[in-house]
Design an enzyme around this catalytic site. Structure first.
Site, short mmCIF file in Angstrom:
data_model
loop_
_atom_site.label_atom_id
_atom_site.label_comp_id
_atom_site.label_asym_id
_atom_site.label_seq_id
_atom_site.Cartn_x
_atom_site.Cartn_y
_atom_site.Cartn_z
N LYS A 11 0.88 -1.18 0.00
CA LYS A 11 0.00 0.00 0.00
C LYS A 11 0.90 1.21 0.00
O LYS A 11 1.63 1.46 0.97
CB LYS A 11 -0.92 0.02 1.22
CG LYS A 11 -1.68 1.34 1.32
CD LYS A 11 -2.67 1.42 2.46
CE LYS A 11 -3.07 2.89 2.64
NZ LYS A 11 -4.07 3.06 3.70
N ALA B 107 -9.71 5.35 3.41
CA ALA B 107 -9.63 6.53 4.29
C ALA B 107 -10.94 7.30 4.32
O ALA B 107 -11.58 7.51 3.30
CB ALA B 107 -8.50 7.48 3.90
N ASN C 14 -9.66 1.49 9.09
CA ASN C 14 -8.95 1.14 10.30
C ASN C 14 -9.60 1.81 11.52
O ASN C 14 -10.17 1.14 12.37
CB ASN C 14 -7.47 1.56 10.18
CG ASN C 14 -6.60 1.07 11.31
OD1 ASN C 14 -7.07 0.77 12.40
ND2 ASN C 14 -5.32 0.99 11.08
#
Lengths: 266, 266, 266, 266
Positions: B103, B191, B213
């Site tokens: 990533k 994100a 996350n």
């Protein structure tokens, strides 16, 4: 998923696992309707006397199939424009469908098909005195919701947006206000849900359930969409229970600084 | 749910069932991390060399636990501000994590922590020449996405909103444009996802997956939130496959007229 | 209105009172164009060499009328798809329109007609070395904006939404971030403005000016719409200077309690 | 600006040029109030008997200053929670302020301070029978608006969002529906306006006027903000008259093709 195994809610004292209520109109065929309702996991199905009475010839196949699903029926008064009309239809529905549960609709305007706030309160009051368990379809107006509670409604069903538009939650602020001011009342978003993301958003706001029809019945693949909503209701409910992170104005790295122990990061 | 049983997608040729990619930072403890990752159903986990190298003392427990999950690892270059820094870290990551998957993050600004569009393209080009399978974290800019494709990226990961903000899809129009213009490219929103409804919305737009996350790690109950996202990804994916009803400007009754046969209603 | 009498801003050192920049294309007729531009109060008018060169027969009437307006001309490179093409056209424009001012457009994609971020930076750098005063049309990307500043641009023109869509500010968050991070840079929203409310919103965010064309030229009554935008720019600019009340989550009465003196209310 | 010179509208038969109605509470001082009201161009000022009666000592200076402005007064029943209370206060206001004009407010909930839909209709009916010219503050509910019209209201004032929040138009869809269904009724957005862009948006939707207070009184510079709203109302009104371009899904160049004559472009 253990969280949901015991995540029972109650409507007029009756326990349910699924938080989806689904309609029985507008499907491509009765077969698709049955498959979609099964796939949705819904335990409550709305039916309209005006549309199909059990005795009507054309309707008997439909009616037999619906009975075969073994779901809790919630007759509605769709299409009624006055208190009197709604009360009369409710009484016929109770007899024919053999249930005192009723989704109360009193149409206030033929353009946006919105509930008539005053007529809905008045009809709810009369019907509750007649022994009905009323599920009122209402606008997202806190004061009207409070009146409906005051006359004896034990569940409220404010709209997301006008019926059949699929626009989702056009006023999340109002829906949130109702949730905050009526923390113990079962609240269901009814009408306007067009996609699973809309349903998840409502559940994240703390709504207890969703009632929809067109979004499944008129999807390209109704049965697959029914499964999608089943998963969406679960996602939204779990999200509410899990407590979402707060939205932030500025960025924050999700990756902490080099060399600091993992469990000491804030 | 048969639709999903066979709903395999591929990233650099490798097949996956889950459409969720999840991060390994910011959890209350390594135990919660492991439970949450398992509950999420994710098959790919991002890890940061900068944060925890396998050899570091403090990190070895973390590392052991992570290995025990048997997930595909996707090392990232979080915190790198230049092409050179990102390329160097990528090479170290490849050696340590024994994978050429990467990533790619090249931070362009310390305030919104956005990807540097030019640096990301340049680093991607270099890394691909070095044999990496690059997953570029990028902004929702169609032309930058096209350049990344041109230098050899086989998956793109535009942001929803700045990392850690939980603001969801701040520009659905741009995301939709990228989807329409790159119909065959695997696209992942990376994100900004704060709630399951955000993830469902992205999947309804046709995105192939979600990387997140903070939304799980910093929920009040991370494991329950992980389950919520698992269900959300399923809901969103099925919704895309099912083909949602079009949004309408005006209301349409979901209950047809009295007396008309059910199957003749439009 | 004294606040605006002295509310001068500067672009490459030149002072202006009006904060509107207007295009010269798509009007129903040259006469309507002239009237609309006059009514708008704009002091800067964009012109395209590609569209009408002064020497062309059909264009000479247009050109004469435009000159008659006595406005500052801002030639653009609309329709250029490469750095080289833009630089060449810029040089021709400088000669013909006798100005080193240039609105730089490098189209990156034919579908959304967005600026090419990399090509725009590269062309800006070359043109500034050639002595041009560059007004770059760019996306709402903070890092690209910073690069354009670094190569010498003294004004930036991020888009509101794709040209000709009239969708307004599709990503206010990004626009606000650019404003906060580049507090001293003159910033103009260029493209996507469809209605006066969009322009006011941009000015409330702290943008210094607005560039538009279609919203006026293709209104039902272009001259009246030009007046509307003139008033909108004033409204938005004054609002920024006046400092708006903060948005609140909950209601607060605007009428204080009975009997308390007026000047002791908070 | 000739369009506005003759752009008269009427409220209960009385003609006005300004489309702004402004409140008289929450200003830093009576002097600032007077300056702001003058700068706003408003011809109608709301006053509250509950807050300042003319006879009260503390209020007489305020009252004298207000009279000195020579504006049309619109007394309100702010803070009334019942029909009876509102009717009583209205009668006292009529006597003291020597006007039968009345802004009717019946608060339905202390949290969002929303109008009570049922109480407002009932109070309006009583007051109109008593000879009042009622300006009802109501929610954005089409059916309630129709009832208020049916009992004799000749103007309606739906909210934008809860009073004092400055959130602008929280439900443009509902406001638009009311406009479409009641094309000839003077409609004013009352409450929730926080910035000039909100007012412009309401006027673009076809609303005839705006009533606000906090947005001016609690701006950092109230007099400048009053000027901003003056310009905003003009911008919004002209925009409505001018007929905005339609919003488009895809980009369209504002610069036509090379070589085509200017007036042959579509």
């Amino acid at each position: 998923m253990t969280e949901t195994t015991n995540d029972i809610w109650r409507l007029y004292g009756r326990p349910f696992s699924s938080r989806l209520l689904i309609g029985s109109a507008l499907y491509p065929s009765p077969q698709v309707m049955c498959e979609a309702i099964r796939a949705s996991g819904a335990e409550i199905v709305t039916v309209s006397l005006r549309r199909q009475s059990p005795e009507q010839g054309g309707g008997s196949a439909f009616w037999e199939q619906l009975k075969g699903l073994n779901k809790t029926l919630l007759p509605n008064t769709a299409g009624c424009h006055s208190v009197k009309e709604a009360v009369t239809l409710a009484q016929m529905s109770r007899e024919l469908f053999e249930t005192d549960w009723l989704k109360l609709e009193v149409v206030g305007d033929d353009y946006n098909l919105q509930p008539d706030p005053l007529g809905t309160v008045e009809a709810a009051e009369q019907l509750i005195k007649l022994g009905f368990k009323v599920f009122p379809y209402c606008t997202d107006d806190l004061v009207i919701c409070q009146r409906l509670r005051d006359v004896g409604c034990e569940v409220l069903m404010p709209w997301g947006s006008p019926i059949g538009t699929g626009r989702g939650l056009m006023n999340p602020y109002n829906l949130q206000t109702i949730r905050e001011r009526l923390p113990d009342m079962p609240l269901i978003v009814d009408a306007g849900i067009g996609k699973p993301s809309h349903a998840v958003q409502a559940m994240e706001l703390g709504y207890d359930g969703i009632l929809l029809n067109t979004a499944v019945a008129q999807a390209s693949a109704p049965v697959v969409m029914a499964e999608a909503f089943r998963a969406a209701l679960l996602a939204g409910r779990l999200a509410r229970l899990a407590g979402a992170m707060p939205e932030r104005q500025t960025a924050a790295p999700s990756t902490p600084t080099l060399g600091m122990p993992f469990w000491h990061q804030q």
